[in-house]
Design a protein around this motif. Structure first.
Motif, short mmCIF file in Angstrom:
data_model
loop_
_atom_site.label_atom_id
_atom_site.label_comp_id
_atom_site.label_asym_id
_atom_site.label_seq_id
_atom_site.Cartn_x
_atom_site.Cartn_y
_atom_site.Cartn_z
N ARG A 192 0.83 -1.21 0.00
CA ARG A 192 0.00 0.00 0.00
C ARG A 192 0.86 1.25 0.00
NH1 ARG A 192 -4.05 1.87 -2.32
NH2 ARG A 192 -5.46 3.19 -1.11
N HIS A 193 2.00 1.18 0.67
CA HIS A 193 2.93 2.32 0.69
C HIS A 193 3.40 2.65 -0.72
CE1 HIS A 193 6.03 4.33 3.59
NE2 HIS A 193 5.69 5.13 2.61
N VAL A 194 3.75 1.61 -1.47
CA VAL A 194 4.20 1.82 -2.85
C VAL A 194 3.06 2.39 -3.69
CG1 VAL A 194 5.03 0.68 -4.94
CG2 VAL A 194 5.96 0.02 -2.70
N GLN A 195 1.86 1.87 -3.53
CA GLN A 195 0.72 2.36 -4.31
C GLN A 195 0.45 3.84 -4.04
OE1 GLN A 195 -2.39 -0.30 -3.11
NE2 GLN A 195 -1.71 -1.98 -4.43
N LEU A 196 0.54 4.24 -2.79
CA LEU A 196 0.22 5.63 -2.43
C LEU A 196 1.34 6.59 -2.84
CD1 LEU A 196 -1.36 5.00 1.09
CD2 LEU A 196 -2.56 5.69 -1.00
N ALA A 197 2.60 6.16 -2.71
CA ALA A 197 3.71 7.03 -3.11
C ALA A 197 3.87 7.06 -4.63
CB ALA A 197 5.01 6.54 -2.46
N ALA A 198 3.52 5.97 -5.30
CA ALA A 198 3.53 5.86 -6.77
C ALA A 198 4.85 6.31 -7.38
CB ALA A 198 2.37 6.68 -7.35
N PRO A 199 5.99 5.71 -7.02
CA PRO A 199 7.26 6.08 -7.63
C PRO A 199 7.38 5.54 -9.05
CG PRO A 199 7.57 4.19 -6.21
CD PRO A 199 6.13 4.62 -6.04
#
Length: 270
Positions: A192-199
């Motif tokens: 979810r962290h990756v999805q929200l930060a969307a790098p």
């Protein structure tokens, strides 16, 4: 000499005993309460019709306590988060990971989430646990120099910035490697962290990060080759702590940094 009690004195003595908690009078002869209970049970059996057994009372089974599946609980908590602030709050409230009890505080992230490069480390160490930010000890200082060599900075937003987090947000005791259960438990939050930060690209720092994101270990074999993790390009690299212990590996680390820089340049052109 025989003592004489009047009725008032006797009642006063009885009231005093009741107030003191006396509930049973003591007879002149002792009474075996256990034997009396056995005789009552035998009498009940004798009174029952021939061939009929008295029903036996069974102890009620203890109530079943539903065990929580920590991975399911983490997935539900992570899915309910719609921004990084709520994600951090959800992780702070998550109590099923025993590492939380031994850590000083949650280590959530560092840098700006608008950065196009996201670095996924392994777990906090002593310095990170104390300060509440990832990569702030000797390994973090080396990481900053590595990033600066290709024009990246964790303090910068956007294309030249780096956003940093870890697979585990709490320090394992004695800085040991996280085990499989701990990684699985925290992976919903990482995803979810990756999805929200969307790098645009993820750098997987070390074996634990590769195990979590790729299901593979063997950083010496995996490093320097772009792959896919969390539906994004991902580049495995040596962890800076490994480089401090093995300075000869800095040559390969420099090659990997140049590979990352070339990838970012290509994305900027497209």
């Amino acid at each position: 000499m025989e003592e004489h009690w009047d009725s008032h004195a006797a009642l006063a003595a009885l009231a005093w005993q009741l107030e003191a908690g006396v509930t049973d009078a003591v007879c002149d002869d002792p009474v075996d309460r256990f034997a009396a209970a056995e005789e009552a049970a035998k009498a009940a059996e004798a009174a029952a019709p021939t061939g009929v057994q008295m029903p036996q009372k069974k102890a009620a089974p203890p109530p079943k306590i539903a065990e929580k599946d920590p991975v399911v609980e983490a997935q539900e908590a992570a899915n309910a988060c719609h921004d990084l602030v709520s994600l951090r709050s959800a992780m702070e409230r998550f109590d099923l990971c025993h590492l939380k009890r031994g850590a000083k505080q949650l280590v959530f992230c560092d840098g700006h989430p608008s950065a196009r490069v996201m670095i996924l480390g392994e777990a906090p160490g002593r310095d990170e646990d104390r300060e509440g930010r990832p990569f702030v000890g000797r390994a973090g200082q080396l990481l900053d120099r590595m990033l600066a060599a290709i024009g990246l900075d964790r303090q910068v937003e956007g294309a030249d910035g780096c956003y940093i987090t870890n697979v585990l947000p709490w320090r394992p005791p004695q800085n040991r490697d996280p085990n499989t259960q701990e990684i699985a438990m925290m992976m919903p939050f990482v995803q979810r962290h990756v999805q929200l930060a969307a790098p645009d690209v993820i750098v997987l720092m070390g074996n634990i990060s590769c195990q979590a994101a790729l299901g593979k270990r063997g950083i010496t074999r995996l490093r320097g080759q772009f792959t896919q993790a969390f539906d994004r390009p991902a580049l495995p690299m040596f962890h800076p702590a490994f480089l401090l212990r093995n300075p000869a590996a800095k040559r390969e680390a420099w090659t990997d940094l140049l590979t990352l820089r070339a990838h970012l340049n290509e994305r900027a052109k497209s």
